[in-house]
Structures are given as C-alpha cells and as structure tokens.
Design a protein around this motif. Structure first.
Motif, PDB file in Angstrom:
ATOM      1  N   ILE A 269     -64.383 -48.648  28.135  1.00 14.80           N
ATOM      2  CA  ILE A 269     -63.656 -47.535  27.130  1.00 14.80           C
ATOM      3  C   ILE A 269     -62.829 -47.013  27.286  1.00 14.80           C
ATOM      4  CG2 ILE A 269     -66.745 -46.202  27.164  1.00 14.80           C
ATOM      5  CD1 ILE A 269     -65.505 -45.301  30.222  1.00 14.80           C
ATOM      6  N   TYR A 270     -61.953 -47.352  27.955  1.00 18.03           N
ATOM      7  CA  TYR A 270     -60.887 -46.759  28.045  1.00 18.03           C
ATOM      8  C   TYR A 270     -59.591 -47.811  28.628  1.00 18.03           C
ATOM      9  CZ  TYR A 270     -56.386 -44.368  29.264  1.00 18.03           C
ATOM     10  OH  TYR A 270     -55.653 -43.879  29.539  1.00 18.03           O
ATOM     11  N   GLU A 271     -58.590 -48.458  27.674  1.00 18.41           N
ATOM     12  CA  GLU A 271     -57.232 -48.667  28.698  1.00 18.41           C
ATOM     13  C   GLU A 271     -56.082 -48.009  29.143  1.00 18.41           C
ATOM     14  OE1 GLU A 271     -56.569 -52.937  27.504  1.00 18.41           O
ATOM     15  OE2 GLU A 271     -55.700 -53.428  29.706  1.00 18.41           O
ATOM     16  N   GLY A 272     -55.827 -47.832  29.684  1.00 20.53           N
ATOM     17  CA  GLY A 272     -54.300 -47.223  30.129  1.00 20.53           C
ATOM     18  C   GLY A 272     -53.269 -48.437  30.707  1.00 20.53           C
ATOM     19  N   LYS A 273     -52.147 -47.714  31.439  1.00 25.26           N
ATOM     20  CA  LYS A 273     -51.487 -48.696  31.790  1.00 25.26           C
ATOM     21  C   LYS A 273     -51.568 -49.495  33.164  1.00 25.26           C
ATOM     22  CE  LYS A 273     -48.193 -45.596  29.082  1.00 25.26           C
ATOM     23  NZ  LYS A 273     -48.133 -43.704  30.044  1.00 25.26           N
ATOM     24  N   ALA A 274     -52.453 -48.340  33.978  1.00 25.83           N
ATOM     25  CA  ALA A 274     -52.512 -49.613  34.840  1.00 25.83           C
ATOM     26  C   ALA A 274     -54.187 -49.985  35.272  1.00 25.83           C
ATOM     27  CB  ALA A 274     -51.684 -48.271  36.017  1.00 25.83           C
ATOM     28  N   LYS A 275     -54.521 -49.404  34.091  1.00 22.81           N
ATOM     29  CA  LYS A 275     -56.694 -48.901  35.012  1.00 22.81           C
ATOM     30  C   LYS A 275     -57.033 -49.556  33.347  1.00 22.81           C
ATOM     31  CE  LYS A 275     -56.888 -45.457  36.265  1.00 22.81           C
ATOM     32  NZ  LYS A 275     -55.376 -44.539  36.851  1.00 22.81           N
ATOM     33  N   GLN A 276     -57.842 -50.047  33.758  1.00 26.16           N
ATOM     34  CA  GLN A 276     -59.673 -49.865  32.840  1.00 26.16           C
ATOM     35  C   GLN A 276     -60.181 -49.356  33.411  1.00 26.16           C
ATOM     36  OE1 GLN A 276     -59.294 -53.989  32.524  1.00 26.16           O
ATOM     37  NE2 GLN A 276     -58.256 -54.837  31.090  1.00 26.16           N
ATOM     38  N   VAL A 277     -61.054 -48.689  32.368  1.00 18.88           N
ATOM     39  CA  VAL A 277     -62.263 -48.029  32.535  1.00 18.88           C
ATOM     40  C   VAL A 277     -63.773 -48.378  32.071  1.00 18.88           C
ATOM     41  CG1 VAL A 277     -63.476 -45.616  32.918  1.00 18.88           C
ATOM     42  CG2 VAL A 277     -61.211 -45.173  32.637  1.00 18.88           C
ATOM     43  N   TYR A 278     -64.584 -48.711  32.804  1.00 16.46           N
ATOM     44  CA  TYR A 278     -65.595 -49.419  32.247  1.00 16.46           C
ATOM     45  C   TYR A 278     -67.522 -48.285  32.344  1.00 16.46           C
ATOM     46  CZ  TYR A 278     -63.627 -53.748  32.154  1.00 16.46           C
ATOM     47  OH  TYR A 278     -62.353 -54.464  31.647  1.00 16.46           O
ATOM     48  N   ALA A 279     -67.969 -48.201  30.983  1.00 21.03           N
ATOM     49  CA  ALA A 279     -68.995 -48.092  30.834  1.00 21.03           C
ATOM     50  C   ALA A 279     -69.685 -48.633  32.549  1.00 21.03           C
ATOM     51  CB  ALA A 279     -69.904 -47.247  29.833  1.00 21.03           C
ATOM     52  N   THR A 280     -71.036 -47.324  32.145  1.00 21.96           N
ATOM     53  CA  THR A 280     -72.134 -48.041  33.324  1.00 21.96           C
ATOM     54  C   THR A 280     -73.537 -47.669  32.325  1.00 21.96           C
ATOM     55  OG1 THR A 280     -72.332 -46.470  34.565  1.00 21.96           O
ATOM     56  CG2 THR A 280     -70.378 -47.999  34.854  1.00 21.96           C
ATOM     57  N   SER A 281     -74.444 -48.638  32.977  1.00 21.98           N
ATOM     58  CA  SER A 281     -75.659 -47.617  32.413  1.00 21.98           C
ATOM     59  C   SER A 281     -76.243 -46.506  32.789  1.00 21.98           C
ATOM     60  CB  SER A 281     -76.540 -48.585  33.073  1.00 21.98           C
ATOM     61  OG  SER A 281     -76.296 -48.824  34.746  1.00 21.98           O
ATOM     62  N   ASP A 282     -75.525 -45.986  34.174  1.00 15.57           N
ATOM     63  CA  ASP A 282     -75.358 -44.444  34.269  1.00 15.57           C
ATOM     64  C   ASP A 282     -74.520 -43.947  33.225  1.00 15.57           C
ATOM     65  OD1 ASP A 282     -75.438 -41.896  35.495  1.00 15.57           O
ATOM     66  OD2 ASP A 282     -76.259 -42.735  37.216  1.00 15.57           O
ATOM     67  N   PRO A 283     -74.816 -42.830  32.723  1.00 16.97           N
ATOM     68  CA  PRO A 283     -73.827 -42.129  32.096  1.00 16.97           C
ATOM     69  C   PRO A 283     -72.605 -40.797  32.627  1.00 16.97           C
ATOM     70  CG  PRO A 283     -76.070 -41.691  31.412  1.00 16.97           C
ATOM     71  CD  PRO A 283     -76.610 -42.624  32.537  1.00 16.97           C
TER      72      PRO A 283
END
Ligand code: TMP
Length: 243
Positions: free
Chosen positions: A16-30
């Motif tokens: 759901i988001y990619e920053g300079k040092a990290k990626q963020v993933y959604a999960t089945s739990d909102p």
C-alpha cells in the motif's frame, strides 16, 4: 479472557506504500500492516542514494528491541511482532504528518543552522517538529503551525512532546548503560482507535548514536558524510543494543 492473538488471521496482502527505506503491506486484518525493511539508503531528501548491506535486518531488529523496551516503560507503540529478518507486524496508524525530533546534544541541521559545534551540550533536551513533505524537504514548523493547519490538535501536539521526552529518557538511559550516547533522533506518531501510538522505526537511520568512549559515529551519518565503515557502524550499534 483469551484475547485472540492479533496476528492469528493476518494474511499479507498487496503493497500500500513504498517509502525510501520501507514497504508497507496491507493484511487481511484492516487494523494491521506488515513493514518490510529494505537496504536502500537515501539522504538529503533522496538527493543521495545508496545501499547499506543488511541495513533492513539491523533496523527491523533494533526497532523491535526499542519498541519492546518502550512498551515495558509504558509507551504504547504500533509494534505487534517481528515476523522475519526484514518484516514486522504493526498496528495500522493514521500517521500524523509531523516528524518529532529530540536532541540531547547539538548536531546535524541544528549545528549548521545556529552555527554551533557538534557535541555541544544543552541545558535540557530540545523537541522540534518538522512537517512531512518531500516537495518542501520536511521544513521545521512550530507547534502553532501544526495546530493552525490542522495537522494535529493542541492536545495531540502536547502529547507528542511529552511522549517524545519520555522516549528520550528511556532510550538515553538504556543506551548510556551500553556505552552509547543518544545524540538525537526522529519519531513518528499516529492515531489508532482514539489513542496516539509511536510508529515508524527507531534505528541508526533515525538516530544519532555515538560511541561514548571514542565519539565514533554508529549511525547513518557514516553514509550521509561518506565516512566509510557504514555496515560496520550499523552492526556495532545493533550489537550494543542487544548486549
Ligand atoms: P537533523 O540534524 O538532520 O535535523 O536530524 C535530526 C535527527 O533526525 C537525526 O537523528 C536524524 C533524524 N532524521 C531522520 O530520521 N530523517 C530525516 O529525514 C532527517 C533529516 C533526520
């Protein structure tokens, strides 16, 4: 009563988001996301780019250690559990668009802006706020700006400041006992079901960590300033935290 482990049903979904040092993933739990820590390094708002080998592993592990320490000291954080070398399960925050910086000694942008020497002590720690904006290079702002523009309420800004000082006291003492001076650091906070939680990461990318005995830098300044021994600095910082 047996509260269901939050991660029991959380399946990793799309990024759901990619920053300079990290990626963020959604999960089945909102309410939950998965952070993936990369080795990519940037400085000066991505004008300088590089890779620091194993940085993602160090930052994930060190953030875990600090979040556990802070939770133990009564500071609520987004940390749920480290899932793997590079992945952390976190509560999904509505991020407040402010970077909260705490300084114990003069360094970095403050030294430059006010013409002071790095390492100069203060009478008391200093808290600063920066508005999170890549196009504007994260400008420093007053609490009044944050309130006037609606980035945070007056109560929230006061809470960020007191939480930041609490985090400082906990981390400074912990690191001091391990021969490391906590010079300064940056925090991010977010809202979660009516509460303010500490989010993001706490690691050598976001802190200045100096060896107490030698003054050697064990943080991202080794990369920013081309000092060499970058991986070694990160590795040593983690070893101290885990000691
Ligand atoms: P500064 O001296 O460059 O203002 O940095 C203060 C602290 O904030 C330092 O520990 C590094 C950290 N920091 C970040 O985590 N992200 C940033 O984008 C910047 C500029 C600093």
């Amino acid at each position: 009563m047996g509260e269901r482990p939050v991660e029991a049903v959380a399946q990793k979904l799309g990024m759901i988001y990619e920053g300079k040092a990290k990626q963020v993933y959604a999960t089945s739990d909102p309410d939950l996301v998965i952070f993936y820590f990369k080795d990519d390094a940037t400085a000066f708002n991505a004008k300088k780019r590089g890779t620091i080998e194993k940085k993602g592993i160090v930052n994930n592990r060190m953030s875990e250690a600090f979040f556990l320490l802070l939770e133990g000291a009564g500071v609520r954080t987004h940390f749920v559990r480290r899932l793997s070398e590079r992945e952390m399960l976190c509560r999904r925050l509505e991020i407040i668009p402010l970077e909260t910086v705490v300084r114990n000694l003069v360094a970095g942008s403050l030294a430059k802006r006010l013409g002071r020497s790095e390492g100069e002590p203060f009478k008391q720690p200093v808290v600063e706020f920066y508005f999170k904006s890549d196009p504007l290079d994260d400008p420093m702002v007053l609490p009044a700006h944050a309130i006037a523009f609606g980035w945070a309420s007056a109560e929230e800004v006061a809470r960020l400041e007191s939480l930041a000082l609490k985090v400082n006291a906990v981390l400074r003492d912990f690191l001091d006992a391990r021969g490391v001076t906590l010079v300064d650091f940056k925090l991010e906070f977010g809202r979660y079901h009516g509460e303010i939680l500490l989010g993001d990461e706490i690691c050598p990318d976001t802190c200045r960590l100096w060896d107490k005995a030698t003054g050697e830098k064990l943080d991202k300044d080794r990369f920013r300033r081309d000092l060499g021994g970058v991986e070694e600095g990160y590795r040593e910082a983690l070893a101290r935290v885990l000691s």
